[in-house]
Design a protein around this motif. Sequence first.
Motif: not given
Lengths: 130, 177
Positions: A14-27
Amino acid sequence: MKKTFLHGIVSGIMAAVAAIIYSGIYQNAEGTDFHKLINIGSMTGASLFGCMLMAIGYYLLERFNKENLKGLFNIVIVVISFVSIINPIGMTLPLDIKNPEMFPGLVVPMHFMPALAFLCLVPFFKNKKA
Amino acid sequence: MKKLIFPIAVGATLFFSAFTTFTSMNWKIADGYSVKFTSKDPSGVFTSLKGDIAFDANNLAAAKANLVIDVASINTGNGMQNTKAKNDSWFNADKYPTIKFTSSKFAKTATGYEVTGTMEVKDVKKEVTIPFTFVNNTFAASFMINRIDYHVGNTEGMNAHASTDLKIDVSIPVTQQ
């Protein structure tokens, strides 16, 4: 043990999915590119590692009948997550990476994601009392 | 008249080849240049360099170089350090947005060449002599600089740990104009 292990795995994913989504949005939003430093593999690995450590902590507390210390353990988890943000803030990136000032904004929230995921899933993996 | 054709042709060839030599002295800075500074702490690069270079190894008297570095392009690899480097006590990028080098004299040395000129950093203009090489259309120089000489930062408080002497490595690939 199985339940605690599952707790670690599920919260890690769950944390990994959240991090991957956040990374995509942020970058995408900030127009940055830190893929040389952080990628899907490293985000997944770090999230799973963090959550499995917490699961081991929970398992040990249950194993030695110290469940009353779980509250204290939760505080330790949060404090460690908070202290760990010093690392990305103070980190010196390779000089070919542009906009290093944007890096903490990407990574600091991710440091809290394993703790958030693990702690919010606690009620779902609570051991039934005999 | 026919007798004059050959001398005129030779004269014209020499005349125009002189212009060819003249134009071949001018160089344009190509992509891939680097301006690095290295010390125990901090180290980094400036990613923006502009300027005009005229250089002919056979005519150093006519050689000249005007180089301008954009202070805001500094990258130490750390966002907080980058911000600090641009503030008042360090480069003061708002007031002094560029670092300039203007040559005054070129000379041949045993290992390559050296250029003497004025280095302008913040409110300080200082004459420096920089050894360099010119190989494969690339100018390369390596020299030391003391940041205190140019009023860049100080040695008080938190700045005490920052090295005062920094090694500067410059590599400028060029193409003929």
